[in-house]
Scaffold this active site. Structure first.
Site, PDB file in Angstrom:
ATOM      1  N   GLY A  50       0.760  -1.049  -0.166  1.00  0.00           N
ATOM      2  CA  GLY A  50      -0.026  -0.083   0.027  1.00  0.00           C
ATOM      3  C   GLY A  50       0.958   1.195   0.008  1.00  0.00           C
ATOM      4  O   GLY A  50       2.128   1.109   0.400  1.00  0.00           O
ATOM      5  N   GLN A  79       3.028   9.824   1.081  1.00  0.00           N
ATOM      6  CA  GLN A  79       4.392   9.307   1.587  1.00  0.00           C
ATOM      7  C   GLN A  79       5.341   9.761   0.380  1.00  0.00           C
ATOM      8  O   GLN A  79       6.439   9.141  -0.093  1.00  0.00           O
ATOM      9  CB  GLN A  79       3.988   7.654   1.461  1.00  0.00           C
ATOM     10  N   CYS A 136       6.192  -0.217   7.283  1.00  0.00           N
ATOM     11  CA  CYS A 136       5.622   1.179   6.655  1.00  0.00           C
ATOM     12  C   CYS A 136       6.877   1.585   5.710  1.00  0.00           C
ATOM     13  O   CYS A 136       7.821   1.717   6.182  1.00  0.00           O
ATOM     14  CB  CYS A 136       5.445   2.131   7.505  1.00  0.00           C
ATOM     15  N   LEU A 137       6.560   1.874   4.216  1.00  0.00           N
ATOM     16  CA  LEU A 137       7.806   2.115   3.634  1.00  0.00           C
ATOM     17  C   LEU A 137       8.335   3.566   3.952  1.00  0.00           C
ATOM     18  O   LEU A 137       9.595   3.720   3.722  1.00  0.00           O
ATOM     19  CB  LEU A 137       7.202   2.334   2.003  1.00  0.00           C
ATOM     20  N   HIS A 177      -4.347   1.666   7.683  1.00  0.00           N
ATOM     21  CA  HIS A 177      -2.860   2.200   7.879  1.00  0.00           C
ATOM     22  C   HIS A 177      -2.583   3.226   6.704  1.00  0.00           C
ATOM     23  O   HIS A 177      -2.365   4.290   7.105  1.00  0.00           O
ATOM     24  CB  HIS A 177      -2.156   1.006   7.393  1.00  0.00           C
ATOM     25  N   GLU A 178      -3.175   3.072   5.522  1.00  0.00           N
ATOM     26  CA  GLU A 178      -2.984   3.881   4.449  1.00  0.00           C
ATOM     27  C   GLU A 178      -3.791   5.243   4.777  1.00  0.00           C
ATOM     28  O   GLU A 178      -3.438   6.501   4.740  1.00  0.00           O
ATOM     29  CB  GLU A 178      -3.275   3.522   3.295  1.00  0.00           C
ATOM     30  N   HIS A 200      -2.318   7.452   7.229  1.00  0.00           N
ATOM     31  CA  HIS A 200      -1.260   8.629   6.422  1.00  0.00           C
ATOM     32  C   HIS A 200      -2.008   9.778   5.962  1.00  0.00           C
ATOM     33  O   HIS A 200      -1.384  10.938   6.159  1.00  0.00           O
ATOM     34  CB  HIS A 200      -0.828   7.754   5.238  1.00  0.00           C
TER      35      HIS A 200
END
Length: 173
Positions: free
Chosen positions: A45, A50, A95-96, A137-138, A141
């Site tokens: 994701g 991000q 997480c990226l 999660h996304e 953000h």
């Protein structure tokens, strides 16, 4: 469009994303650029913030049983809103934007969201399992929230220490 993943502790990750009003070529170019960036960084994701774009846009591609992420499984979610949520589950998230760090996070087990696609069409999606977790999660953000914000005080302190050590190691390479 060449995108770079914004990494913690970059302040841009704390920005609250703005609602998408124009479903135009700029949005399509962003979505088209986000997908290969997510795949190349082994993500499932990615939220637009991000990649330094403070828009209420996220993409997801949950791997199948073989670990593949076929293009037809790609979800492009614009202006998502959770309209129903139920249950509780704990899942080890990464997480990226917080590389090399994984932690157990509590989330809702099932959710239903209202969202728009790249053309502005409204859809409803019911999700459970990893998809529900990834969407939550996304969506965090989009509000400037990172999964590490959900950790207990003790775990957060441990994370800060580990993360500083990892950053030093990465710089030393």
């Amino acid at each position: 469009m060449n995108l770079t993943i914004v990494e913690y502790p970059d302040k841009r990750l704390r920005e609250i994303s703005k609602e998408v009003k124009a479903f135009d070529e700029a949005l399509h170019n962003l979505l088209d650029a986000m997908y290969p960036k997510m795949i190349e960084t082994n993500g499932i994701g990615l939220a637009a913030i991000q990649v330094a774009q403070p828009l209420r846009v996220l993409i997801l591609n949950i791997p199948d049983e073989e670990g593949n992420q076929p293009d037809e499984n790609l979800l492009e979610i614009v202006n998502p809103v959770i309209i129903e949520k139920a249950g509780e589950t704990t899942y080890q998230e990464g997480c990226l934007s917080v590389p090399q760090f994984y932690e157990d996070v509590k989330r809702h087990e099932t959710i239903k969201i209202n969202y728009q696609d790249r053309h502005g069409n409204t859809n409803i999606l019911e999700a459970d399992g990893l998809l529900a977790i990834a969407i939550q999660h996304e969506m965090d953000h989009l509000e400037g929230i990172l999964f590490i914000d959900k950790l207990s005080y003790a775990r957060r302190k441990k994370f800060e220490k580990e993360y500083k050590r990892l950053q030093k190691e990465r710089k030393g390479q």
